[in-house]
Scaffold this motif. Structure first.
Motif: not given
Length: 214
Positions: A60-67
């Protein structure tokens, strides 16, 4: 925004008489009307979408950073392209830019929030920006390739509604949905970027339209 400004330079940068009053070097205004700047915005949307679809099981951390990075970069592009408009038409573009930046900051400040929370942030951003873009496009009857701009605006509105309508879906489903809409919106902006380049080369590009999502 009722008349053509004549043949634009081959680079896609155009200047208006008297624009130095608000932009001494004309730099922001010229960049805001460049098709390559719109292309950059499209790539900033498309690449995160592809990454999310390729690696849907990332944390989720990676997804949040990408978004979050997508929203910040898009906000920066929207801010500059807003200066490609005439004074009375910059407000919608600036509002969208601020909206994207605030949403990006929110995602990056709280990267461990749920996928549903990320979907809510992105869905609201797409919905509001799509509505503002649609309004700006309909208010500009002389806008070159207005149909493309309206189409991208409607795509953003639909994307926002669909994402907001699925807050209880599984994390994997929401992740794939976000990635899919990012790719579709990125493709839509790519289409507009090349349509804008064609309009500049014909010399009929108007200063009142700087991008499909502003």
């Amino acid at each position: 925004m009722t008349e053509s400004r004549g043949q634009a330079p081959r680079s896609g940068l155009s200047y208006l008489p008297g624009e130095a009053a608000t932009d001494p070097d004309g730099t922001l205004t010229a960049i805001g009307r460049s098709w390559t700047w719109i292309l950059g915005s499209a790539i900033a949307t498309l690449v995160p979408g592809v990454l999310v679809l390729v690696w849907p099981d990332e944390t989720l951390h990676v997804l949040a950073v990408l978004i979050g990075l997508y929203l910040l970069l898009t906000g920066a592009f929207r801010f500059v392209t807003a200066f490609g408009r005439e004074h009375g038409e910059r407000v919608p573009g600036l509002l969208v830019a601020v909206l994207f930046v605030l949403a990006g900051v929110l995602c990056l400040r709280h990267p461990m929030q749920t996928v549903a929370a990320l979907s809510l942030i992105v869905g609201l951003t797409w919905l509001v920006s799509g509505i503002l873009t649609l309004y700006a496009a309909l208010a500009a009857p002389d806008l070159p390739h207005r149909g493309v701009v309206v189409g991208v605006a409607l795509l953003g509105i639909v994307a926002g509604i669909v994402v907001l309508a699925m807050p209880t879906a599984s994390a994997r489903a929401l992740t794939r949905l976000l990635g899919l809409w990012l790719v579709l919106l990125g493709i839509g902006e790519l289409v507009f970027a090349f349509a804008w380049r064609a309009a500049l080369r014909r010399g009929d590009a108007l200063p009142g339209a700087a991008g499909p999502m502003d």
